[in-house]
Design an enzyme around this catalytic site. Structure first.
Site, PDB file in Angstrom:
ATOM      1  N   TYR A 126      26.164  34.762  39.430  1.00  0.00           N
ATOM      2  CA  TYR A 126      27.504  35.289  39.126  1.00  0.00           C
ATOM      3  C   TYR A 126      27.392  36.442  38.125  1.00  0.00           C
ATOM      4  O   TYR A 126      28.013  37.494  38.295  1.00  0.00           O
ATOM      5  CB  TYR A 126      28.372  34.153  38.577  1.00  0.00           C
ATOM      6  CG  TYR A 126      29.813  34.516  38.325  1.00  0.00           C
ATOM      7  CD1 TYR A 126      30.745  34.514  39.364  1.00  0.00           C
ATOM      8  CD2 TYR A 126      30.260  34.850  37.050  1.00  0.00           C
ATOM      9  CE1 TYR A 126      32.077  34.838  39.132  1.00  0.00           C
ATOM     10  CE2 TYR A 126      31.582  35.170  36.808  1.00  0.00           C
ATOM     11  CZ  TYR A 126      32.496  35.159  37.847  1.00  0.00           C
ATOM     12  OH  TYR A 126      33.815  35.481  37.614  1.00  0.00           O
ATOM     13  N   SER A 150      34.465  40.733  35.131  1.00  0.00           N
ATOM     14  CA  SER A 150      34.392  39.495  34.341  1.00  0.00           C
ATOM     15  C   SER A 150      33.858  39.837  32.953  1.00  0.00           C
ATOM     16  O   SER A 150      33.271  40.900  32.740  1.00  0.00           O
ATOM     17  CB  SER A 150      33.423  38.526  35.042  1.00  0.00           C
ATOM     18  OG  SER A 150      33.084  37.448  34.207  1.00  0.00           O
TER      19      SER A 150
END
Ligand code: NAP
Length: 251
Positions: free
Chosen positions: A156, A143
């Site tokens: 996350y 990410s």
């Protein structure tokens, strides 16, 4: 040249392939010639239809990656499908948005277990198989939050930043075994993962304003990088985190 990217005769295990980025990656690998094992908690009928329409085989394995319990069985069944797994795409991932003052242990564990712990142990199970064959490709879906802090997603960010380090650590050990371990770092893509962001007019406009390409990513935008990292074309690429972000990180 096209032989460099040819995946005929290969079999790929893609986690979370029922929707979003995982579905696009599975279909792209099938277009390049690979058979697909789709593993995840929701049935992947649409993906299987698309893979079969391309003349490739597809097997669905039901598994919840919130715990490591199903991983060895997934690895064994995936290997049994065609007699081997050449490519593992660790795509399944989850996100919980909350102010850091309010994040619970349940949120933290759900995110870290799915995005990191299961990725490591599924990779380990498949790497033992790949090492015995002297070849394999492992592709992690990281990410932008492997590089940046993000907003209201501490678990996350922790998981994806750790995944970046883990990609490099595994590449260091497993390159000598013939296994390439790399990661794709997608920018902001139109999937379930970003529904809340896209429905927030203020956040959505701020994100869009920072993307040089001037649009959100579409899942198909990952097709090229996925085929590259799965194919012979990337045989000398190890431990790389490849952003596909419309230029976000260049700003
Ligand atoms: P998505 O549409 O929400 O897909 C996530 C996938 O992971 C789904 O298949 C989901 O299954 C599966 N999954 C989640 N928790 C699971 C669990 N406990 N066990 C098994 N499967 C589980 O979002 P996406 O954007 O395609 O996400 C794919 C990957 O890309 C994730 O790792 C995500 O972090 C990463 N990513 C996305 C973006 C973006 O902008 N969209 C950006 C950077 C990175 P269900 O359908 O059953 O929930």
């Amino acid at each position: 040249m096209s032989d460099l990217f040819n995946l005929h005769g290969r079999t790929a295990l893609v986690t979370g392939a029922n929707t979003g980025l995982g579905q696009a990656i599975a279909v792209a690998l099938a277009e390049a010639g690979a058979d697909i094992v789709a593993a995840g908690r929701s049935a992947a009928d649409d993906t299987a239809d698309r893979v079969r329409a391309l003349g490739r085989r597809c097997l669905f394995l039901q598994a919840d990656f919130g715990s490591t319990a199903p991983l060895q069985a997934v690895a064994d069944a995936a290997i049994a499908f065609n007699g081997g797994i050449d490519i593992l795409v660790n795509n399944a991932g989850t996100i919980r948005r909350a102010d850091s003052l309010d994040v619970t242990e349940e949120d933290w564990d759900a995110v870290l277990n799915t995005n990191l712990r299961s990725v490591f142990f599924l990779s380990q199970a498949l790497a033992r198989h790949m090492a015995a064959r002297g070849a394999g490709k492992i592709i992690n879906v990281a990410s932008l939050l492997s590089f940046q802090g993000g907003v209201r997603v501490p678990a996350y960010t922790a998981s994806k930043s750790a995944l970046a380090g883990m990609t490099r650590a595994l590449a260091n050990e497993w390159a000598a075994l013939g296994i390439n371990v790399n990661a794709i770092a997608p920018g902001y893509f139109e999937t379930n993962n970003t529904t809340a962001l896209r429905e927030d007019a203020g956040r959505s406009a701020a994100i869009l304003a920072r993307i040089p390409a001037g649009r959100w990513g579409r899942p198909d935008d990952l097709a090229g990088i996925a085929v590259f990292l799965a194919s012979r074309a990337s045989d000398y690429v190890h431990g790389a985190l490849m952003p596909v972000d419309g230029g976000w990180l260049a700003r």
